[in-house]
Structures are given as C-alpha cells and as structure tokens.
Write a protein that holds these residues in place. Structure first.
Motif, mmCIF file in Angstrom:
data_model
loop_
_atom_site.group_PDB
_atom_site.id
_atom_site.type_symbol
_atom_site.label_atom_id
_atom_site.label_comp_id
_atom_site.label_asym_id
_atom_site.label_seq_id
_atom_site.Cartn_x
_atom_site.Cartn_y
_atom_site.Cartn_z
ATOM 1 N N ILE A 1 12.240 28.973 68.268
ATOM 2 C CA ILE A 1 11.765 27.755 68.937
ATOM 3 C C ILE A 1 11.744 26.593 67.946
ATOM 4 C CG2 ILE A 1 9.741 26.643 69.986
ATOM 5 C CD1 ILE A 1 9.140 29.424 71.294
ATOM 6 N N LEU A 2 11.237 26.827 66.744
ATOM 7 C CA LEU A 2 11.207 25.766 65.731
ATOM 8 C C LEU A 2 12.615 25.294 65.403
ATOM 9 C CD1 LEU A 2 8.438 27.089 63.321
ATOM 10 C CD2 LEU A 2 8.258 25.210 64.958
ATOM 11 N N SER A 3 13.553 26.219 65.302
ATOM 12 C CA SER A 3 14.948 25.845 65.032
ATOM 13 C C SER A 3 15.508 24.974 66.149
ATOM 14 C CB SER A 3 15.817 27.089 64.869
ATOM 15 O OG SER A 3 15.448 27.791 63.718
ATOM 16 N N MET A 4 15.176 25.323 67.376
ATOM 17 C CA MET A 4 15.641 24.524 68.512
ATOM 18 C C MET A 4 15.073 23.107 68.451
ATOM 19 S SD MET A 4 15.218 27.492 71.428
ATOM 20 C CE MET A 4 15.056 26.348 72.755
ATOM 21 N N LEU A 5 13.826 22.992 68.042
ATOM 22 C CA LEU A 5 13.162 21.691 68.011
ATOM 23 C C LEU A 5 13.605 20.831 66.829
ATOM 24 C CD1 LEU A 5 9.584 22.717 69.172
ATOM 25 C CD2 LEU A 5 11.316 21.464 70.484
ATOM 26 N N LEU A 6 14.369 21.415 65.907
ATOM 27 C CA LEU A 6 14.930 20.618 64.819
ATOM 28 C C LEU A 6 15.879 19.552 65.368
ATOM 29 C CD1 LEU A 6 15.793 23.239 62.058
ATOM 30 C CD2 LEU A 6 14.281 21.265 61.804
ATOM 31 N N GLU A 7 16.540 19.889 66.465
ATOM 32 C CA GLU A 7 17.525 18.983 67.066
ATOM 33 C C GLU A 7 16.863 17.782 67.735
ATOM 34 O OE1 GLU A 7 20.866 19.469 66.766
ATOM 35 O OE2 GLU A 7 20.332 21.168 65.500
ATOM 36 N N ASP A 8 15.844 18.062 68.560
ATOM 37 C CA ASP A 8 15.214 16.981 69.323
ATOM 38 C C ASP A 8 13.993 17.541 70.044
ATOM 39 O OD1 ASP A 8 14.828 14.445 70.313
ATOM 40 O OD2 ASP A 8 16.531 14.475 71.689
ATOM 41 N N ASP A 9 13.178 16.652 70.581
ATOM 42 C CA ASP A 9 12.072 17.076 71.437
ATOM 43 C C ASP A 9 12.654 17.788 72.648
ATOM 44 O OD1 ASP A 9 10.810 15.461 69.617
ATOM 45 O OD2 ASP A 9 10.009 14.046 71.082
ATOM 46 N N MET A 10 11.911 18.744 73.180
ATOM 47 C CA MET A 10 12.399 19.492 74.336
ATOM 48 C C MET A 10 11.280 19.714 75.336
ATOM 49 S SD MET A 10 14.702 22.455 72.506
ATOM 50 C CE MET A 10 15.457 23.009 74.020
ATOM 51 N N ALA A 11 11.651 19.729 76.602
ATOM 52 C CA ALA A 11 10.709 20.098 77.653
ATOM 53 C C ALA A 11 10.442 21.597 77.539
ATOM 54 C CB ALA A 11 11.291 19.774 79.018
ATOM 55 N N VAL A 12 9.245 22.012 77.911
ATOM 56 C CA VAL A 12 8.870 23.427 77.824
ATOM 57 C C VAL A 12 9.868 24.301 78.584
ATOM 58 C CG1 VAL A 12 7.111 25.122 78.492
ATOM 59 C CG2 VAL A 12 6.424 22.981 77.401
ATOM 60 N N THR A 13 10.309 23.859 79.741
ATOM 61 C CA THR A 13 11.257 24.665 80.526
ATOM 62 C C THR A 13 12.585 24.827 79.788
ATOM 63 O OG1 THR A 13 11.867 22.669 81.749
ATOM 64 C CG2 THR A 13 10.254 24.153 82.780
ATOM 65 N N ASP A 14 12.999 23.805 79.045
ATOM 66 C CA ASP A 14 14.230 23.902 78.253
ATOM 67 C C ASP A 14 14.044 24.832 77.057
ATOM 68 O OD1 ASP A 14 15.544 22.169 79.973
ATOM 69 O OD2 ASP A 14 15.001 20.399 78.780
ATOM 70 N N VAL A 15 12.861 24.807 76.467
ATOM 71 C CA VAL A 15 12.561 25.731 75.367
ATOM 72 C C VAL A 15 12.639 27.166 75.876
ATOM 73 C CG1 VAL A 15 10.746 26.543 73.803
ATOM 74 C CG2 VAL A 15 11.121 24.090 74.087
ATOM 75 N N ALA A 16 12.132 27.403 77.066
ATOM 76 C CA ALA A 16 12.065 28.758 77.621
ATOM 77 C C ALA A 16 13.423 29.307 78.036
ATOM 78 C CB ALA A 16 11.124 28.775 78.821
#
Length: 108
Positions: free
Chosen positions: A20-35
């Motif tokens: 999840i942290l790696s994904m958020l390195l790119e940009d802010d994300m909606a919880v549904t997109d994180v999931a």
C-alpha cells in the motif's frame, strides 16, 4: 503509549501494508482504488489503512463521499535515522583484505 519506532516497524512488518505504501508513492488514492489489487474485503483493507494511519505513515481525508489516502513520508524520518546508525561501518572489501593478508603474511 507505544514507542513511535515500534509502531512504524510494526506497521511495516506486513507485506500488504508495504505494498500500500508503495502504491501511495505515486499519488494520493481513494480507499477503493487502494483495495482493488488485493484479494481481500474492503473492511480488511480499512484495518490495514487504520494501522498505517496510527503509525503516521499515511493520512486519510474525506473529499465529498470518497475517502482518500496520502503518504506521509516524514513519518519514516526517525526510523530512517535509527537505521542509518547501523550503516556507519564501511562494507568489508574482501579482495583488499586478502591482498593485505598476502602482503603481511607472505608465507601463507
């Protein structure tokens, strides 16, 4: 109250949370997109996000009806400083060490 280092390391101990942290390195994300990339319920992802939020590694805010997650990189500063303390020694250059021994101990 838990030591902040313990809280951060505990949060980082889980591979899902690291992803999840790696994904958020790119940009802010909606919880549904994180999931989306994970094969688990939204409730399970929310628990992971709560742990990351409590550790200060991410922040969450509601924008309209959507809850967004944002990486908080400063939260790892103390952890990084602590870990750098273990990097104070130069890595051993085994080739140079072998040459030194050959010069100092020519009979071997």
């Amino acid at each position: 109250m838990a030591d902040p280092l313990d809280t951060v390391f505990s949060a980082l101990a889980d591979p899902t949370r690291r992803a999840i942290l790696s994904m958020l390195l790119e940009d802010d994300m909606a919880v549904t997109d994180v999931a989306e990339p994970f094969e688990m319920s939204l409730a399970a992802i929310s628990k992971h996000l709560t742990i990351l939020t409590r550790a200060g590694l991410i922040s969450q805010e509601k924008r309209g009806r959507v809850k967004w997650c944002k990486l908080e990189p400063d939260a790892m500063r103390a952890t990084s400083v602590w870990m750098q303390g273990f990097g104070q020694f130069e890595p051993v250059n085994l080739d140079a060490f072998e040459r030194f021994l050959a010069k100092e101990l020519p009979g071997n």
